[in-house]
Design a protein around this motif. Structure first.
Motif, PDB file in Angstrom:
ATOM      1  N   HIS A 169      -1.958  -5.295  -6.180  1.00  0.00           N
ATOM      2  CA  HIS A 169      -1.906  -3.912  -5.713  1.00  0.00           C
ATOM      3  C   HIS A 169      -1.938  -2.983  -6.912  1.00  0.00           C
ATOM      4  N   LEU A 172       0.824  -1.224   0.000  1.00  0.00           N
ATOM      5  CA  LEU A 172       0.000   0.000   0.000  1.00  0.00           C
ATOM      6  C   LEU A 172       0.852   1.266   0.000  1.00  0.00           C
ATOM      7  N   SER A 191      -4.671  -6.095  -2.101  1.00  0.00           N
ATOM      8  CA  SER A 191      -5.503  -7.225  -1.702  1.00  0.00           C
ATOM      9  C   SER A 191      -4.663  -8.488  -1.630  1.00  0.00           C
ATOM     10  N   LEU A 214     -12.787   6.585  -1.950  1.00  0.00           N
ATOM     11  CA  LEU A 214     -11.353   6.767  -2.196  1.00  0.00           C
ATOM     12  C   LEU A 214     -11.118   7.980  -3.079  1.00  0.00           C
ATOM     13  N   ALA A 272      -6.871   1.593   0.315  1.00  0.00           N
ATOM     14  CA  ALA A 272      -7.857   0.583   0.722  1.00  0.00           C
ATOM     15  C   ALA A 272      -7.174  -0.773   0.800  1.00  0.00           C
ATOM     16  N   LEU A 306     -12.189  -6.052  -9.021  1.00  0.00           N
ATOM     17  CA  LEU A 306     -11.498  -4.839  -8.566  1.00  0.00           C
ATOM     18  C   LEU A 306     -10.928  -4.107  -9.789  1.00  0.00           C
ATOM     19  N   VAL A 315      -9.502  -0.183 -10.897  1.00  0.00           N
ATOM     20  CA  VAL A 315      -8.192  -0.161 -10.233  1.00  0.00           C
ATOM     21  C   VAL A 315      -7.171  -0.820 -11.169  1.00  0.00           C
ATOM     22  N   VAL A 326      -4.567   0.646  -3.626  1.00  0.00           N
ATOM     23  CA  VAL A 326      -5.412  -0.478  -3.218  1.00  0.00           C
ATOM     24  C   VAL A 326      -4.535  -1.726  -3.175  1.00  0.00           C
TER      25      VAL A 326
END
Ligand SMILES: C[S@@+](CC[C@H](N)C(=O)[O-])C[C@H]1O[C@@H](n2cnc3c(N)ncnc32)[C@H](O)[C@@H]1O
Length: 208
Positions: free
Chosen positions: A204, A39, A145, A137, A115, A183, A188, A143
């Protein structure tokens, strides 16, 4: 019948798992660290922790954002969130806001810089939840995950592990080949790292 569990079963499951959840996740801590690292947080950042569970990521986030930053944890399980709240109080953190709601219904007035999705496959599969998150956001927000994904077909033990873990805990197990896809569809730009054996992915990127 498609394997996976129903929403009321998911809530009941986290009610049962809440007291032992942190222990269950111990083996996956390196993945959490890697995800938070991706992140690229800075002091003062505001970060959303979607499906924050017991708040296992909070300490890692705090170390990066500092007291001037902000954590917004969103969680639908009352029992998991109670543990997160206890953690926040025990640490004396004043910069954490906890929202008890499904992500798809959650409201937060600000615009976050980042996020985090740590083992939150079911949230990632809901376009309505992702629209909510994107709406909370700022443009260019980061982002990241981490979660389960199938390995290559020959990686039988890996896939047996993914099957066992997913079929007893996820609402939807049919997107495990590309769990990050929605996503990406939500806007993103993602880099994906699955390693040679799969099993767990790291994704990411930034909100376009
Ligand atoms: C596997 S746990 C991950 C918890 C935490 N992210 C962690 O760091 O380990 C998945 C969590 O997502 C929550 N969850 C699942 N669907 C959700 C939704 N639609 N909205 C909010 N929370 C959700 C569950 O209640 C559970 O606490």
């Amino acid at each position: 019948m498609r394997p996976g569990i129903q929403r009321h079963q998911a809530l009941a499951q986290y009610r049962r798992r809440a007291p032992v959840y942190d222990l269950e996740l111990l083996a996956f801590e390196p993945w959490r660290h890697a995800c938070v690292q991706r992140l690229a947080l800075r002091p003062g950042d505001a970060v959303l922790d979607l499906g924050c569970g017991t708040g296992l990521s909070f300490d890692l986030l705090q170390r990066r954002i500092g007291p001037a930053g902000r954590i917004v944890g969103i969680e639908q399980s009352a029992e998991m969130l109670a543990r997160a709240r206890h953690r926040v109080q025990a640490e004396g953190w004043r910069n954490v806001e906890l929202i008890h709601a499904p992500v798809e219904e959650a409201a937060w007035a600000g615009r976050a810089d980042a996020a985090l999705f740590v083992f939150t496959h079911d949230i990632l599969q809901q376009p309505s939840a992702l629209r909510r998150v994107i709406g909370m956001l700022r443009q260019g927000a980061r982002v990241a995950s981490v979660g389960l994904t199938w390995g290559p077909p020959w990686a039988l033990p890996v896939n047996a592990f993914v099957w066992a873990a997913a079929s007893h805990s996820l609402l939807q197990i049919d997107a495990l080949d590309r769990p990050w896809q929605r996503l990406a569809d939500a806007g993103v730009d993602l880099d994906i790292d699955c390693g040679p054996l799969g099993g767990i992915y790291l994704a990411h990127g930034r909100v376009a």
